[in-house]
Structure formats: C-alpha cells, structure tokens
Write an enzyme that holds these catalytic residues in place. Structure first.
Site, PDB file in Angstrom:
ATOM      1  N   HIS A 310       0.476  -1.144   0.243  1.00 17.00           N
ATOM      2  CA  HIS A 310       0.152  -0.207  -0.091  1.00 17.00           C
ATOM      3  C   HIS A 310       1.133   1.860   0.077  1.00 17.00           C
ATOM      4  O   HIS A 310       2.263   1.047   0.967  1.00 17.00           O
ATOM      5  CB  HIS A 310      -1.152  -0.255   1.048  1.00 17.00           C
ATOM      6  CG  HIS A 310      -1.925   1.139   0.980  1.00 17.00           C
ATOM      7  ND1 HIS A 310      -2.196   1.916   1.433  1.00 17.00           N
ATOM      8  CD2 HIS A 310      -3.029   0.694   0.904  1.00 17.00           C
ATOM      9  CE1 HIS A 310      -3.327   2.468   1.463  1.00 17.00           C
ATOM     10  NE2 HIS A 310      -4.353   2.272   1.027  1.00 17.00           N
ATOM     11  N   ASP A 368      -7.820  -4.165  -0.807  1.00 17.28           N
ATOM     12  CA  ASP A 368      -8.350  -4.950  -1.677  1.00 17.28           C
ATOM     13  C   ASP A 368      -7.963  -5.982  -2.244  1.00 17.28           C
ATOM     14  O   ASP A 368      -8.901  -6.821  -3.806  1.00 17.28           O
ATOM     15  CB  ASP A 368      -7.671  -4.219  -2.965  1.00 17.28           C
ATOM     16  CG  ASP A 368      -7.570  -2.240  -2.334  1.00 17.28           C
ATOM     17  OD1 ASP A 368      -8.965  -1.617  -2.615  1.00 17.28           O
ATOM     18  OD2 ASP A 368      -6.932  -1.548  -2.847  1.00 17.28           O
TER      19      ASP A 368
END
Length: 433
Positions: A310, A368
C-alpha cells in the site's frame, strides 16, 4: 490547531533576507509549516507534485499512521469499529464526531431508511445509457442528476440543508448502485424496503427479483457491512481532495460527490480490487503460481502483484486483517473453499505471507485483495466493485465536504505552477510562420 514555540526559517544563498514561518501542531501526526505568506514575502511558490508534503486543510475526521498500520475514524481504531459497530453507526460518527447512543442511532437509522427511494423519474435517466455502460459512468451521471430533484437543500451555507443532503446521499447511493446493476443485466429495478437494514436492503435490491422472495443471509450482510465500514473514509486521498476542491467553489453537494466518483473511477485509486481479481483470473490455477511469482520478482518482466502492499501503509494494512477474517467467513458460509479462483487466492496469500521476498518488502495482502474476493463470492460483478467503493466512501466525502464548508480558513482551491513554456513573444504574420 496549536501554534508551536518553534519557527521554521527559510534562508537563501543569494543574500536575500531569511523568512520565519510559523509551525502548527496537530493532535497527532507531523507538524505543519505555514507557508501562506511565502509568496507575499519572497515572490516564490513551493513545488510539490502530487501534494506529497503539503497539508491542504485541517481536519478532525480521519487519521492514518502508515508506519504503524493505524487507521482512526474520529479517534476510534478501525479494528474496533468494524467489530463493534455497523455501517450507519460509523456514518453517524464520521458526520457528527461521536458515536450515537441508542436513541440517536434509532432516529438516524430511521431517517436514512426513509430516504432510500429515488425519484421515480430517475428510471428514465437509466434508459439513456447503453446496457453495457460502465456502472461508474452511470453513477457519475445519476448522482450529479440528483441535484435536479432537490432544490430545497442546495444552500450550502445552511447547516440544516447540508445535513439533509448528507442523509439523501448516504440513503440513495445503494439504490442507485443497485439500479445500475439491474439495468446492466436487463432485470427490473427492486424498490428498497424499510424493514431491512442498510446492507440487507442493498443485497435485496441487487439480487432480489419479483419472481421469489429474497432470503437475507446474515453472514453475507455482515460481510458487506464490514466492506462499507473499512472503505468509509481514508483521509485526504485523491477522490476526497477532489470533493473538497469541487466544494471549495461553492458547488452543490451532489455535484461534488459526482466529482469524487469520477476520480475514484481511476484504476490507480478505486480500481485496485478489480485489478487484483483480474490478476487472479490471469494466473488461472494454483500450478501457475510459482511461475507467476518468479515473474513478479523479475524487475524486467513488467508483471506486478496487484492487491499487495500500500502507498500509505508501510506495515500490514489494518483493514486487510479484518477483511481477511470476513473473506474466510464468507467462503466457508458459501462452501467456496474449493472453488478454483478462491483456492488460488488463498494459496497466493499463503505464499506472500511466508516468502522472504514479499515479507522483507512488506508486500502484504491489502484490503483490496480481500474485498475483491469477498465481493466476487457475494455475486457482485467485477465492473461494480468500484461502485460499491463509491457507496461506502460517500459518507467520508460528505463528512469532509461538510467540515470544509464550515471551516473559516478554507478558500477556493487554486494550486500554483512552475511555468516552463515559452516566454512572451509576438505573433508573426502567416507568411512568416
């Protein structure tokens, strides 16, 4: 915002006088240097592409510490909210600053529930789109169009009208997302029902049909509710900044949220879970994982591991831990552990959590990765993933927009530039060009 005793001094090597700038302290997080008077005092701007070192506002809503892997909504850790609260309690918190008590929750849920229907004329808007239109293009259009129906709540300087618009947006987004889905598959729209919870209502509008009664599955509803909580806000990201920038001009809230949806549509922002699922489909089967991993490790292959790591979280994404639990719960509930796609996903997860290459680079599975798998298991098509994200993030956008309107220090957004084009020149006549 408290001013610090320390000042920042900017000095120049050409003998120009140095400039003192105040430093402000937040509750937590880095201090900020106030450069508002920089141009007036020096005739110079700062240069910061992507605003990576610039605080564009002061906010009391969401705080992220990427190194610690911490996400706080109004001070509460996301892992506590996702376990102890539902999505509408989280909405109330983001909007009002505190969690609701039992009476406040009942009133808030009742108000949102009574605003879930959209104007009957909205169905004619949908007819203007091709059936294969991307749901995000449909949402940009229909959310922007809501402003046409609610002239009674567009005065952004009236706090009561802002509150009504906020409720309308939170309530109507699930209905519009479900309508976009139903339209794309040629099924009739399903009207909301007031006796169902926010997430159960959405599931029924998505998957119910007039031929039979829709059976609510609590495990699946809770999974969707958790997806919404985990995506509700994420500080000053690209789409939130877009909503604030649009709002800084005095645009109405429906237009601002439509702008946020348009920004979220970008694959680098809201499309990450879609990309993660597409990657799994490309790998194809468990046997192909080792070869795929080798390509990922080869810098020249151009193959990327989607849904891992991330930009902000340099540690494990706190949302991913919660989504991982939900992912395994949903797969167990639906008996999908042996489905080839989900088996592949779990094997890839295992390798990434144990392979030194990924562990040393902190390339952990992110929210995600798991939310794509969960949504797919719930029956949500890949093209609608970003629409679900928009539905969740609407509360964050509207809370941030509301905060900005009420902030006396906010001005219309106007970034500066470093101009590198041609200096002034005269236009030659056509025979001299």
């Amino acid at each position: 915002m408290n001013i610090s005793d320390t000042k920042a001094t900017l000095s120049f090597s050409d003998g120009s006088p140095s400039v003192d700038m105040p430093i402000y302290k937040g509750t937590i997080g880095p201090d900020v240097i106030d450069i508002r008077k920089l141009y007036g005092q020096t005739g110079k701007f700062t240069y910061d592409p992507g605003f990576m070192s610039t605080a564009a506002c002061q906010s009391a809503i969401t705080y992220i510490d990427g190194d610690k892997g911490e996400l706080l909504y109004r001070g509460y850790p996301i892992e506590q909210l996702a376990v102890n609260c539902d999505f509408l309690e989280t909405c109330y918190l983001l909007l009002n600053g505190e969690l609701p008590n039992a009476k406040q929750k009942e009133e808030f849920v009742g108000t949102v529930t009574k605003h879930t229907m959209v104007h009957e004329q909205m169905q004619f808007f949908f007819r203007g789109f091709r059936r294969d239109a991307h749901p995000m293009s449909v949402l940009v259009g229909t959310v922007g169009a809501l402003a046409s129906f609610y002239h009674d709540s567009l005065d952004i300087n009236d706090a009561k009208q802002r509150e009504i618009s906020a409720i309308r947006l939170i309530a109507k987004l699930p209905t519009l997302v479900a309508m976009a889905y139903k339209y794309s598959i040629g099924q009739p729209f399903v009207y909301p029902r007031n006796d169902l919870s926010y997430s159960a209502n959405f599931m029924r509008m998505m998957f119910g049909n007039p031929c039979e009664e829709y059976k609510v599955n609590d495990v699946l509803v809770r999974a969707l509710d958790r997806i919404l909580i985990l995506h509700a806000d994420h500080e000053q990201n690209a789409s939130t900044s877009t909503v604030r920038l649009a709002g800084s001009s005095g645009a109405n809230p429906f237009a601002c949220i439509a702008a946020g949806i348009a920004c979220l549509w970008g694959p680098a922002h809201g499309g990450a879970n879609e990309a993660a699922l597409n990657m799994l489909k490309e790998i194809g089967s468990v046997e192909n994982i080792p070869g795929f991993i080798e390509k990922v490790k080869d810098k020249n292959s151009g193959v990327k591991l989607m849904g891992f790591g991330h930009r902000v979280y340099k540690n494990f994404d706190p949302r991913a831990k919660l989504m991982r639990e939900t992912c395994h719960e949903v797969l167990n509930e639906l008996g999908l552990q042996d489905d080839p796609l989900f088996k592949l996903a779990m094997e890839l997860e295992k390798i990434a959590l144990n392979d030194e290459y990924f562990v040393s680079r902190k390339l952990y599975p992110n929210v995600d990765f798991y939310s794509g798998i969960v949504q797919s298991a719930l029956g949500i098509p890949v093209s609608l993933f970003t629409g679900i994200f928009a539905m969740a993030r609407t509360i964050g956008w509207i809370a941030q927009w509301n905060e900005m309107i009420a902030d006396p220090e906010q001005k219309i957004g106007r970034p500066r530039q470093l101009f590198v084009g041609s200096p002034r020149r005269d236009v030659p006549t056509i025979d001299k060009r």
